[in-house]
Enzyme design. Structure first.
Site, PDB file in Angstrom:
ATOM      1  N   ALA A   1       2.244  -4.614   3.749  1.00 39.45           N
ATOM      2  CA  ALA A   1       0.841  -4.278   4.002  1.00 39.45           C
ATOM      3  C   ALA A   1       0.016  -5.490   4.426  1.00 39.45           C
ATOM      4  CB  ALA A   1       0.229  -3.636   2.757  1.00 39.45           C
ATOM      5  N   THR A   2       0.358  -6.686   3.931  1.00 41.21           N
ATOM      6  CA  THR A   2      -0.399  -7.878   4.317  1.00 41.21           C
ATOM      7  C   THR A   2      -0.279  -8.117   5.816  1.00 41.21           C
ATOM      8  OG1 THR A   2      -0.267  -8.962   2.162  1.00 41.21           O
ATOM      9  CG2 THR A   2      -0.561 -10.388   4.077  1.00 41.21           C
TER      10      THR A   2
ATOM     11  N   ASN B   1      -6.919  -1.453  -5.476  1.00 41.35           N
ATOM     12  CA  ASN B   1      -5.771  -1.921  -6.250  1.00 41.35           C
ATOM     13  C   ASN B   1      -6.137  -2.386  -7.649  1.00 41.35           C
ATOM     14  OD1 ASN B   1      -6.992  -3.991  -4.467  1.00 41.35           O
ATOM     15  ND2 ASN B   1      -5.675  -5.387  -5.595  1.00 41.35           N
TER      16      ASN B   1
ATOM     17  N   GLN C   1      -1.986   1.414  -1.629  1.00 38.23           N
ATOM     18  CA  GLN C   1      -2.034   1.973  -2.982  1.00 38.23           C
ATOM     19  C   GLN C   1      -2.233   3.490  -2.959  1.00 38.23           C
ATOM     20  OE1 GLN C   1      -1.488   0.314  -5.746  1.00 38.23           O
ATOM     21  NE2 GLN C   1      -1.701  -1.819  -5.138  1.00 38.23           N
TER      22      GLN C   1
ATOM     23  N   SER D   1       2.876   0.123   2.491  1.00 35.91           N
ATOM     24  CA  SER D   1       3.882  -0.792   1.964  1.00 35.91           C
ATOM     25  C   SER D   1       4.884  -0.010   1.130  1.00 35.91           C
ATOM     26  CB  SER D   1       3.216  -1.865   1.105  1.00 35.91           C
ATOM     27  OG  SER D   1       4.170  -2.765   0.583  1.00 35.91           O
TER      28      SER D   1
ATOM     29  N   HIS E   1       7.003  -1.212  -1.411  1.00 39.38           N
ATOM     30  CA  HIS E   1       7.270  -1.574  -2.816  1.00 39.38           C
ATOM     31  C   HIS E   1       6.217  -1.050  -3.785  1.00 39.38           C
ATOM     32  CE1 HIS E   1       4.497  -5.067  -3.677  1.00 39.38           C
ATOM     33  NE2 HIS E   1       4.387  -5.018  -2.369  1.00 39.38           N
TER      34      HIS E   1
ATOM     35  N   THR F   1      14.089  -8.424  14.953  1.00 41.73           N
ATOM     36  CA  THR F   1      15.108  -7.421  14.647  1.00 41.73           C
ATOM     37  C   THR F   1      14.684  -6.604  13.435  1.00 41.73           C
ATOM     38  OG1 THR F   1      16.848  -8.861  15.511  1.00 41.73           O
ATOM     39  CG2 THR F   1      17.530  -7.076  14.035  1.00 41.73           C
TER      40      THR F   1
ATOM     41  N   CYS G   1      -2.105 -10.815  -6.541  1.00 37.92           N
ATOM     42  CA  CYS G   1      -2.311 -11.854  -5.526  1.00 37.92           C
ATOM     43  C   CYS G   1      -3.271 -12.943  -5.998  1.00 37.92           C
ATOM     44  CB  CYS G   1      -2.849 -11.228  -4.240  1.00 37.92           C
ATOM     45  SG  CYS G   1      -1.748  -9.976  -3.562  1.00 37.92           S
TER      46      CYS G   1
END
Length: 442
Positions: free
Chosen positions: A106-107, A189, A217, A237, A239, A278, A364
């Site tokens: 996401a970043t 978040n 989120q 994202s 994870h 890739t 973060c």
């Protein structure tokens, strides 16, 4: 062999509602491992075993480069990548697989959306140099906007109300003829608040402004319809939804005129020239499978999370005074619970609960002792912001863990308050004026 080994070891990791009794374990180290559990699910989530099973072939014998179009190894990988795109498109009601650009997370997606869009349209028209966002965005959005400010862009950071909601009227008042983009986080978040994305998207469309949302989120946790909500760009994202780390995506709506952006990574021209490199097939397969599982299990997951959310709130309200539940308690994602325990230092509370993985804010910014900028933005004082912790439930959280959290949390807060002179002074002040203690609510 790999699958059998993994399945056997999963049984040891305690996914069931009835965990191994700690008293049955003689080894002290093993006792400690079993008694600890994870409730920091806004930082990351464990990978779902079904996601890992889906990934295994693409880490072993299906290893072709998805861009190799000359042989079946490449075709197999390409088919898997396109299936993952299709899973994402189906969940968010997109129109075309080409609307999904895979990134490292996401970043990167947020940076590509904010910087890529703004620099492209500013190059076409130098007068277009204004961005609207909020003070409670994720750090990667705020830092991208600050970077653009150093390049001459104008950024408006809107302040939310005390519930953490961005007022639509504030957005409307700050739209200018030179506004390119509006970016607002879908689910916050730190406090779990859900913004009014549908009406924000409608307002942006009416004013011919591109609308981006950070949905890392939100994806797979709350319903998202990019057509109905008028979302032009959306970051996701893996994870955060029981998928692997290191993979995410940027949704870019196909419409007329086409949305264009400047690439930030240059090379072989993969992902339609927007993100060269890739593709990590195994990670993309993991993201696709995580999305697929969320589409099937979102309703069931949310029922469970709402039960845990309400149970913890009721238990703490019954057994503790001077607590604040931060953020709107209605328009929210119930897997996130942010609480301030007055007269208790948040970091001390986390240390006293060292067998339970919790946090005092965004992962973060967890390396700093500064109070949460999100809480400060919604009007929480610096002193109270320091008393806050965030609880993150997830698909694998058990009721046993929630009960243990509540008991340990109440005991730790009472113990820490018993040595707090400020709490003692507050009790004396209240006892002199009233027989009952006053609760503090947002």
């Amino acid at each position: 062999r790999i699958l059998t080994y993994y399945t056997v070891n999963l049984l040891k990791l305690n996914f069931n509602a009835n965990p191994i009794g700690v008293d049955d374990v003689k080894n002290e180290k093993q006792k400690k491992k079993i008694s600890r559990f994870y409730l920091d699910s806004q930082a990351t989530t464990m990978i779902d075993p079904r996601v890992f099973d889906k990934m295994i072939p693409y880490m072993t014998y299906v290893y072709g480069n998805s861009h190799s179009r000359n042989h079946f190894f490449g075709w197999e990988s390409e088919n898997a990548v396109e299936e993952a795109r299709e899973n994402i498109i189906r969940l968010i009601n997109g129109k075309n697989n080409k609307e999904i650009i895979f990134t490292s997370g996401a970043t990167e997606s947020n940076n590509l959306a904010i910087i890529g869009i703004c620099t492209y349209y500013n190059n076409i028209n130098k007068n277009k140099n204004h961005i609207i966002t909020s003070q409670i965005e994720h750090k990667c959005i705020l830092q991208s906007c600050r970077y653009l400010q150093t390049k001459g862009f104008e950024v408006t950071y809107l302040k939310p109300n005390q519930k953490g909601i961005i007022e639509l009227e504030d957005i409307k008042k700050n739209i200018k003829p030179n506004t390119i983009l509006a970016s607002f986080i879908f689910v916050n978040n730190e406090i779990g608040v859900i913004q009014d994305i549908k009406n924000i998207g409608k307002m942006c469309k009416e004013n011919q402004i591109l609308f981006h949302t950070d949905a890392s989120q939100a994806i797979g946790k709350v319903p998202i319809d990019v057509q109905e909500m008028n979302i032009d760009l959306m970051s996701i994202s893996a994870h955060k939804i029981y998928g692997p780390k290191g993979i995410g995506a940027l949704f870019i709506k196909r419409k007329k005129p086409n949305i264009r952006l400047n690439a930030m990574m240059h090379g072989g021209g993969q992902e339609r020239g927007m993100r060269s490199g890739t593709l990590p097939t195994h990670l993309i397969v993991g993201l696709g499978e995580a999305i697929q599982l969320c589409s099937r299990e979102m309703e069931r997951d949310n029922k469970k999370l709402i039960f845990f959310f309400n149970y913890v709130k009721q238990y703490l309200s019954k057994n503790l005074d001077y607590i604040i539940f931060n953020g709107c308690q209605i328009n929210r994602y119930h897997g996130n619970l942010n609480i301030s325990f007055l007269f208790v230092e948040g970091e001390s509370l986390l240390m006293s609960l060292n067998d339970i993985a919790l946090s005092s804010g965004s992962a973060c910014t967890s390396n700093t002792l500064e109070p949460s900028y999100v809480l400060r933005s919604i009007g929480v004082s610096e002193d109270i912001a320091h008393t806050s912790i965030r609880i993150g439930f997830n698909r694998f959280t058990t009721f046993f863990e929630v009960q243990k959290l509540c008991v340990d949390l109440v005991n730790s807060v009472k113990r820490l308050r018993s040595i707090s002179p400020l709490y003692e002074m507050e009790l004396e002040k209240n006892n002199s004026s009233s027989d009952t203690l006053q609760f503090v609510w947002t």
